[in-house]
Design a protein around this motif. Structure first.
Motif, PDB file in Angstrom:
ATOM      1  N   GLN A  14      58.493   5.228 -51.326  1.00 26.94           N
ATOM      2  CA  GLN A  14      58.816   6.387 -50.497  1.00 26.94           C
ATOM      3  C   GLN A  14      60.322   6.648 -50.558  1.00 26.94           C
ATOM      4  O   GLN A  14      61.117   5.752 -50.323  1.00 26.94           O
ATOM      5  CB  GLN A  14      58.391   6.133 -49.044  1.00 26.94           C
ATOM      6  CG  GLN A  14      58.495   7.319 -48.133  1.00 26.94           C
ATOM      7  CD  GLN A  14      57.399   8.333 -48.343  1.00 26.94           C
ATOM      8  OE1 GLN A  14      56.347   8.038 -48.894  1.00 26.94           O
ATOM      9  NE2 GLN A  14      57.648   9.556 -47.914  1.00 26.94           N
ATOM     10  N   GLU A  16      61.882   9.480 -48.982  1.00 26.05           N
ATOM     11  CA  GLU A  16      62.379  10.169 -47.796  1.00 26.05           C
ATOM     12  C   GLU A  16      61.433   9.937 -46.632  1.00 26.05           C
ATOM     13  O   GLU A  16      60.290   9.516 -46.810  1.00 26.05           O
ATOM     14  CB  GLU A  16      62.543  11.664 -48.059  1.00 26.05           C
ATOM     15  CG  GLU A  16      61.260  12.370 -48.423  1.00 26.05           C
ATOM     16  CD  GLU A  16      61.474  13.835 -48.800  1.00 26.05           C
ATOM     17  OE1 GLU A  16      62.622  14.250 -48.978  1.00 26.05           O
ATOM     18  OE2 GLU A  16      60.481  14.547 -48.908  1.00 26.05           O
ATOM     19  N   GLU A  18      58.878  10.907 -43.873  1.00 28.67           N
ATOM     20  CA  GLU A  18      57.864  11.929 -43.686  1.00 28.67           C
ATOM     21  C   GLU A  18      57.184  11.657 -42.353  1.00 28.67           C
ATOM     22  O   GLU A  18      56.781  10.536 -42.064  1.00 28.67           O
ATOM     23  CB  GLU A  18      56.831  11.861 -44.814  1.00 28.67           C
ATOM     24  CG  GLU A  18      55.695  12.835 -44.650  1.00 28.67           C
ATOM     25  CD  GLU A  18      54.653  12.710 -45.756  1.00 28.67           C
ATOM     26  OE1 GLU A  18      53.699  13.500 -45.753  1.00 28.67           O
ATOM     27  OE2 GLU A  18      54.788  11.817 -46.616  1.00 28.67           O
ATOM     28  N   VAL A  20      54.034  12.743 -39.941  1.00 28.91           N
ATOM     29  CA  VAL A  20      52.744  13.417 -39.877  1.00 28.91           C
ATOM     30  C   VAL A  20      52.243  13.282 -38.447  1.00 28.91           C
ATOM     31  O   VAL A  20      52.220  12.183 -37.894  1.00 28.91           O
ATOM     32  CB  VAL A  20      51.724  12.792 -40.857  1.00 28.91           C
ATOM     33  CG1 VAL A  20      50.379  13.496 -40.736  1.00 28.91           C
ATOM     34  CG2 VAL A  20      52.248  12.849 -42.276  1.00 28.91           C
ATOM     35  N   LYS A  34      56.846  18.804 -32.958  1.00 24.08           N
ATOM     36  CA  LYS A  34      57.290  19.325 -34.254  1.00 24.08           C
ATOM     37  C   LYS A  34      58.614  20.070 -34.107  1.00 24.08           C
ATOM     38  O   LYS A  34      59.551  19.859 -34.880  1.00 24.08           O
ATOM     39  CB  LYS A  34      56.230  20.251 -34.841  1.00 24.08           C
ATOM     40  CG  LYS A  34      56.631  20.912 -36.154  1.00 24.08           C
ATOM     41  CD  LYS A  34      55.552  21.882 -36.613  1.00 24.08           C
ATOM     42  CE  LYS A  34      55.923  22.583 -37.879  1.00 24.08           C
ATOM     43  NZ  LYS A  34      56.835  23.700 -37.693  1.00 24.08           N
TER      44      LYS A  34
END
Length: 152
Positions: A14, A16, A18, A20, A34
Motif C-alpha cells: 500500500q 497511500e 485509503e 473506506v 467523509k
C-alpha cells in the motif's frame, strides 16, 4: 447515539492511506465523516511556479485559482500571478479536494471564495482579501455550489 467500529489494516504494498466507510444506505453520519476527513489537510508538496527567470515554490493553499491564457497556465495568489508548466488536467489530479474546476479554463480553491454572483450567462467568483475574480461556466455551477455547501 452513533456506535462505530474503527479498524486499521496495513499492507506492505500500500503506497497511500485509503479510508473506506461501510455504512447503512443514506447514512448522514457517514456523509459527515467523509466531509470531515476531506477537510483534514494533506501534506501536499509545494508546486513549482515561475515569474520570468525566477522559480518559486508555493503550497497549493496559497493559490486562489488557476486559469489558462493562451497556452500558459497562470496561478493567482492574493497579490501575484505565476506561470506553471503543468496542464489543468494534471493540476486537477495533484491538487487537494479544496480545488474544483469551474470552467474549461479555470480551477479555483474554494477555501478562498468570498462570493458568487450569478447572472443569466455566467457566474462571477470573487475571493477573500483580493480584488481578483474569475468566471464559472453554467456547466460547472451546480458542482461548485455543492462543493461550497460541503466545505462550509
Amino acid at each position: 447515539m452513533l456506535t462505530m467500529k474503527v479498524r486499521i489494516q496495513t499492507a506492505a504494498n500500500q503506497t497511500e492511506v485509503e479510508v473506506v466507510i461501510f455504512a447503512p444506505v443514506d447514512s448522514h453520519e457517514a456523509q459527515s465523516i467523509k466531509t470531515l476527513l476531506e477537510k483534514v489537510p494533506s501534506e501536499t508538496k509545494s508546486l513549482t511556479f515561475y515569474q520570468g527567470t525566477t522559480k518559486y515554490y508555493l503550497k497549493p493553499s496559497q493559490i486562489l485559482f488557476f486559469e489558462t491564457d493562451g497556452r500558459q497556465i497562470h496561478a493567482h495568489t492574493i497579490n501575484d500571478v505565476y506561470v506553471t508548466k503543468h496542464r489543468l488536467y494534471e493540476l486537477e489530479e495533484q491538487l487537494p479536494n479544496s480545488f474544483i474546476r469551474i470552467s474549461k479554463s479555470a480551477i479555483i480553491n474554494v477555501d478562498h471564495v468570498l462570493s458568487i454572483t450569478r447572472s443569466i450567462s455566467n457566474c462571477l467568483v470573487q475571493f477573500q482579501n483580493s480584488h481578483k475574480q474569475v468566471y464559472a461556466s453554467r456547466r460547472y455551477y451546480k458542482q461548485l455550489q455543492e462543493r461550497l455547501n460541503e466545505m462550509r
